[in-house]
Scaffold this motif. Structure first.
Motif, PDB file in Angstrom:
ATOM      1  N   LEU A   1      -1.998  24.409   7.377  1.00  0.00           N
ATOM      2  CA  LEU A   1      -0.907  24.176   6.552  1.00  0.00           C
ATOM      3  C   LEU A   1      -1.261  22.545   6.406  1.00  0.00           C
ATOM      4  CD1 LEU A   1       1.551  26.204   9.165  1.00  0.00           C
ATOM      5  CD2 LEU A   1       0.974  25.992   6.617  1.00  0.00           C
ATOM      6  N   GLN A   2      -0.292  22.121   5.349  1.00  0.00           N
ATOM      7  CA  GLN A   2      -0.310  20.529   5.223  1.00  0.00           C
ATOM      8  C   GLN A   2       1.703  20.197   5.245  1.00  0.00           C
ATOM      9  OE1 GLN A   2      -2.714  18.159   2.746  1.00  0.00           O
ATOM     10  NE2 GLN A   2      -4.799  19.963   3.653  1.00  0.00           N
ATOM     11  N   ARG A   3       1.810  19.069   5.686  1.00  0.00           N
ATOM     12  CA  ARG A   3       2.580  18.010   4.649  1.00  0.00           C
ATOM     13  C   ARG A   3       3.284  16.819   3.956  1.00  0.00           C
ATOM     14  NH1 ARG A   3       4.888  16.709  10.759  1.00  0.00           N
ATOM     15  NH2 ARG A   3       7.300  16.801  10.073  1.00  0.00           N
ATOM     16  N   ILE A   4       4.125  16.582   3.376  1.00  0.00           N
ATOM     17  CA  ILE A   4       4.211  15.537   2.199  1.00  0.00           C
ATOM     18  C   ILE A   4       4.462  15.053   3.297  1.00  0.00           C
ATOM     19  CG2 ILE A   4       5.794  14.920   0.260  1.00  0.00           C
ATOM     20  CD1 ILE A   4       5.542  17.881  -0.508  1.00  0.00           C
ATOM     21  N   ALA A   5       3.945  13.357   2.900  1.00  0.00           N
ATOM     22  CA  ALA A   5       4.134  12.191   3.222  1.00  0.00           C
ATOM     23  C   ALA A   5       4.261  11.544   2.322  1.00  0.00           C
ATOM     24  CB  ALA A   5       3.144  11.709   4.400  1.00  0.00           C
ATOM     25  N   LEU A   6       5.420  10.519   2.440  1.00  0.00           N
ATOM     26  CA  LEU A   6       5.329   9.031   1.479  1.00  0.00           C
ATOM     27  C   LEU A   6       5.415   7.809   2.598  1.00  0.00           C
ATOM     28  CD1 LEU A   6       8.190  11.359  -0.500  1.00  0.00           C
ATOM     29  CD2 LEU A   6       6.773  11.041  -1.603  1.00  0.00           C
ATOM     30  N   ASN A   7       4.963   7.202   2.242  1.00  0.00           N
ATOM     31  CA  ASN A   7       5.652   6.161   3.327  1.00  0.00           C
ATOM     32  C   ASN A   7       4.650   4.793   2.044  1.00  0.00           C
ATOM     33  OD1 ASN A   7       2.099   6.659   3.384  1.00  0.00           O
ATOM     34  ND2 ASN A   7       2.582   4.551   4.036  1.00  0.00           N
ATOM     35  N   ALA A   8       5.025   2.878   2.458  1.00  0.00           N
ATOM     36  CA  ALA A   8       5.180   2.372   1.879  1.00  0.00           C
ATOM     37  C   ALA A   8       4.746   1.622   3.057  1.00  0.00           C
ATOM     38  CB  ALA A   8       6.083   1.065   1.180  1.00  0.00           C
ATOM     39  N   ALA A   9       3.007   1.288   3.268  1.00  0.00           N
ATOM     40  CA  ALA A   9       2.317   0.345   4.235  1.00  0.00           C
ATOM     41  C   ALA A   9       2.100  -1.591   3.699  1.00  0.00           C
ATOM     42  CB  ALA A   9       1.247   0.811   4.475  1.00  0.00           C
ATOM     43  N   VAL A  10       2.272  -2.013   4.104  1.00  0.00           N
ATOM     44  CA  VAL A  10       1.857  -3.692   3.790  1.00  0.00           C
ATOM     45  C   VAL A  10       1.043  -3.670   5.064  1.00  0.00           C
ATOM     46  CG1 VAL A  10       3.119  -5.599   4.496  1.00  0.00           C
ATOM     47  CG2 VAL A  10       4.900  -4.009   4.549  1.00  0.00           C
ATOM     48  N   GLY A  11      -0.322  -4.434   4.160  1.00  0.00           N
ATOM     49  CA  GLY A  11      -1.804  -4.490   4.561  1.00  0.00           C
ATOM     50  C   GLY A  11      -2.534  -3.582   5.471  1.00  0.00           C
ATOM     51  N   GLY A  12      -4.101  -3.275   6.360  1.00  0.00           N
ATOM     52  CA  GLY A  12      -3.862  -2.724   6.540  1.00  0.00           C
ATOM     53  C   GLY A  12      -5.561  -2.381   6.379  1.00  0.00           C
ATOM     54  N   ASP A  13      -5.951  -1.409   6.269  1.00  0.00           N
ATOM     55  CA  ASP A  13      -7.816  -1.263   5.638  1.00  0.00           C
ATOM     56  C   ASP A  13      -7.877  -0.212   5.015  1.00  0.00           C
ATOM     57  OD1 ASP A  13      -8.370  -1.545   8.945  1.00  0.00           O
ATOM     58  OD2 ASP A  13      -8.288  -0.064   9.583  1.00  0.00           O
ATOM     59  N   ASN A  14      -6.736  -0.661   4.562  1.00  0.00           N
ATOM     60  CA  ASN A  14      -6.881  -0.679   2.351  1.00  0.00           C
ATOM     61  C   ASN A  14      -7.482  -1.501   2.076  1.00  0.00           C
ATOM     62  OD1 ASN A  14      -7.053   1.508   0.908  1.00  0.00           O
ATOM     63  ND2 ASN A  14      -5.401   1.110  -0.134  1.00  0.00           N
TER      64      ASN A  14
ATOM     65  N   TRP B   1       0.590  -2.174  -0.123  1.00  0.00           N
ATOM     66  CA  TRP B   1      -0.495  -0.011  -0.256  1.00  0.00           C
ATOM     67  C   TRP B   1       1.098   1.296  -0.436  1.00  0.00           C
ATOM     68  CZ3 TRP B   1      -3.433   1.334   4.996  1.00  0.00           C
ATOM     69  CH2 TRP B   1      -3.775   2.631   4.517  1.00  0.00           C
ATOM     70  N   PRO B   2       1.682   2.205  -0.934  1.00  0.00           N
ATOM     71  CA  PRO B   2       2.771   2.783  -1.195  1.00  0.00           C
ATOM     72  C   PRO B   2       1.345   4.264  -1.089  1.00  0.00           C
ATOM     73  CG  PRO B   2       2.752   1.048  -3.288  1.00  0.00           C
ATOM     74  CD  PRO B   2       1.501   0.331  -2.703  1.00  0.00           C
ATOM     75  N   ALA B   3       1.977   5.150  -1.101  1.00  0.00           N
ATOM     76  CA  ALA B   3       1.451   6.142  -0.976  1.00  0.00           C
ATOM     77  C   ALA B   3       2.322   7.659  -1.042  1.00  0.00           C
ATOM     78  CB  ALA B   3       0.558   6.355   0.373  1.00  0.00           C
ATOM     79  N   PHE B   4       1.342   8.777  -1.658  1.00  0.00           N
ATOM     80  CA  PHE B   4       1.839   9.765  -1.612  1.00  0.00           C
ATOM     81  C   PHE B   4       1.230  11.220  -1.585  1.00  0.00           C
ATOM     82  CE2 PHE B   4       2.794  13.772  -5.280  1.00  0.00           C
ATOM     83  CZ  PHE B   4       3.248  14.692  -3.967  1.00  0.00           C
ATOM     84  N   TRP B   5       1.159  11.707  -0.780  1.00  0.00           N
ATOM     85  CA  TRP B   5      -0.426  12.608   0.366  1.00  0.00           C
ATOM     86  C   TRP B   5       0.951  13.850   1.234  1.00  0.00           C
ATOM     87  CZ3 TRP B   5      -1.723  11.098   6.077  1.00  0.00           C
ATOM     88  CH2 TRP B   5      -0.598   9.793   6.065  1.00  0.00           C
ATOM     89  N   THR B   6      -0.561  14.023   1.483  1.00  0.00           N
ATOM     90  CA  THR B   6      -0.004  15.616   2.640  1.00  0.00           C
ATOM     91  C   THR B   6      -1.301  15.464   3.207  1.00  0.00           C
ATOM     92  OG1 THR B   6      -1.371  16.949   0.788  1.00  0.00           O
ATOM     93  CG2 THR B   6       0.706  16.773   0.265  1.00  0.00           C
ATOM     94  N   TYR B   7      -1.056  16.170   4.065  1.00  0.00           N
ATOM     95  CA  TYR B   7      -2.084  15.983   5.773  1.00  0.00           C
ATOM     96  C   TYR B   7      -1.602  17.664   6.700  1.00  0.00           C
ATOM     97  CZ  TYR B   7       0.638  13.429   9.038  1.00  0.00           C
ATOM     98  OH  TYR B   7       2.147  13.531  10.688  1.00  0.00           O
ATOM     99  N   GLY B   8      -2.097  17.846   7.415  1.00  0.00           N
ATOM    100  CA  GLY B   8      -1.519  18.268   8.054  1.00  0.00           C
ATOM    101  C   GLY B   8      -2.063  18.231   9.861  1.00  0.00           C
ATOM    102  N   ASP B   9      -0.963  19.734  10.951  1.00  0.00           N
ATOM    103  CA  ASP B   9      -1.545  18.790  12.172  1.00  0.00           C
ATOM    104  C   ASP B   9      -2.784  18.829  12.646  1.00  0.00           C
ATOM    105  OD1 ASP B   9       1.246  17.950  11.978  1.00  0.00           O
ATOM    106  OD2 ASP B   9       2.029  20.315  12.603  1.00  0.00           O
ATOM    107  N   ASP B  10      -3.224  18.145  13.805  1.00  0.00           N
ATOM    108  CA  ASP B  10      -4.532  18.487  14.400  1.00  0.00           C
ATOM    109  C   ASP B  10      -4.617  17.342  13.318  1.00  0.00           C
ATOM    110  OD1 ASP B  10      -3.327  19.800  16.761  1.00  0.00           O
ATOM    111  OD2 ASP B  10      -3.563  21.763  16.326  1.00  0.00           O
TER     112      ASP B  10
END
Length: 310
Positions: free
Chosen positions: A273-286, A167-176
């Protein structure tokens, strides 16, 4: 992607597209969604270009200014925070710095099948056992579509991980989270090498996924395999719209106030404000009805990440 709720709709979307089943209560997964959550999901066909690349010049010619650039030319990752913990979404991996490397000018996020112990997630230091490891990093810099920079363009050139359960992803999100919003530029499932999804999320109460409202998710099906060569994934964030691009072409646009979406939640993110996230998850709710015995770990490669404002 950050919390459990941010994944559930994508499972239903990809399942519906690939297996041609409908996302109803008969599929059971829908029962995991909180009642207030609504989303209009569209299916889009796109023409991918294998090993597509782009330079700054045509973007700057449109009046943009480059405000962030990471070419991974050296081993320096000082622009990023590298995770060392488990995550959310019932993901199966521990994120380890050792799984985040730079090889031949590419950022490499390597998922491995190995048994380790580590923190449950960044908010919970309780030690637990994980059967997989992988990599995740987030930019130290935050970005915002606001009155000063009303248009923000996020771009990355990526070769996605193949393999059942990736489950690879490229996304952005903010705190809180989710009060500053989240933009899912790219999320994929490794067993569907021509398919990825886009989405966005917003909620008015910090840490309350039950109150999140999502709108206009899209399932993008490319003409070419996204795991065998590089493609450029982008999102252009403005006050009332989010545009998503694959290999330089717009594949989906989300609008504030769409009748199908039922709300002005893109506008609610403006100025946040949002920051960039890059990750490669294994399994999960997706994943719906994930068979862990079939998981095949894979590797995600990122050639570069750039941000422009206008």
């Amino acid at each position: 992607m950050r919390k459990t709720i941010a994944a559930s709709i994508l499972t239903c979307s990809v399942t519906a597209l690939v297996s041609l089943t409908s996302c109803t209560k008969d599929n059971n997964k829908i029962d995991q969604k909180p009642t207030p959550l609504t989303e209009a999901v569209v299916n889009v066909s796109a023409t991918g270009i294998c090993d597509y690349d782009q330079t700054d010049a045509p973007i700057l010619a449109q009046g943009y200014k480059k405000v962030f650039g990471e070419e991974f030319a050296t081993s320096d990752l000082s622009k990023w925070q590298v995770w060392n913990s488990g995550a959310y979404n019932n993901e199966l991996q521990l994120y380890k710095p050792a799984n985040v490397t730079i090889v031949d000018g590419k950022l490499v996020l390597t998922a491995k099948k190995e048994t380790v112990r580590g923190a449950t997630d960044p908010d919970n230091s309780t030690q637990k056992t994980f059967k997989y490891t992988s990599g995740r990093l987030e930019s130290n810099t935050y970005f915002s579509a606001n009155t000063t920079t009303p248009k923000v363009r996020f771009s990355a050139r990526i070769k996605l991980a193949a393999g059942y359960g990736m489950w690879p992803a490229f996304w952005t999100y903010g705190d809180d989270w989710p009060t500053n919003g989240e933009i899912d530029i790219l999320e994929s499932q490794g067993q569907y090498p021509k398919v990825y999804t886009t989405d966005y999320w917003y909620g008015a109460t910090s840490g309350e996924p039950e109150e999140i409202t999502a709108k206009d998710g899209a399932v993008i099906t490319s003409t070419v395999d996204l795991t065998t060569c590089y493609h450029v994934y982008e999102s252009i964030w403005q006050k009332d719209t989010l545009q998503f691009l694959l290999d330089g072409k717009i594949v989906n646009t989300k609008y504030t106030g769409d009748a199908t979406g039922g709300g002005g939640f893109i506008k609610s993110m403006f100025g946040k404000l949002q920051r960039i996230a890059l990750n490669a998850a294994v399994g999960g709710d997706n994943f719906e009805n994930l068979d862990t015995s079939k998981i095949q770990v894979g590797t995600t490669y990122i050639d570069w990440v750039r941000v422009y404002t206008k």
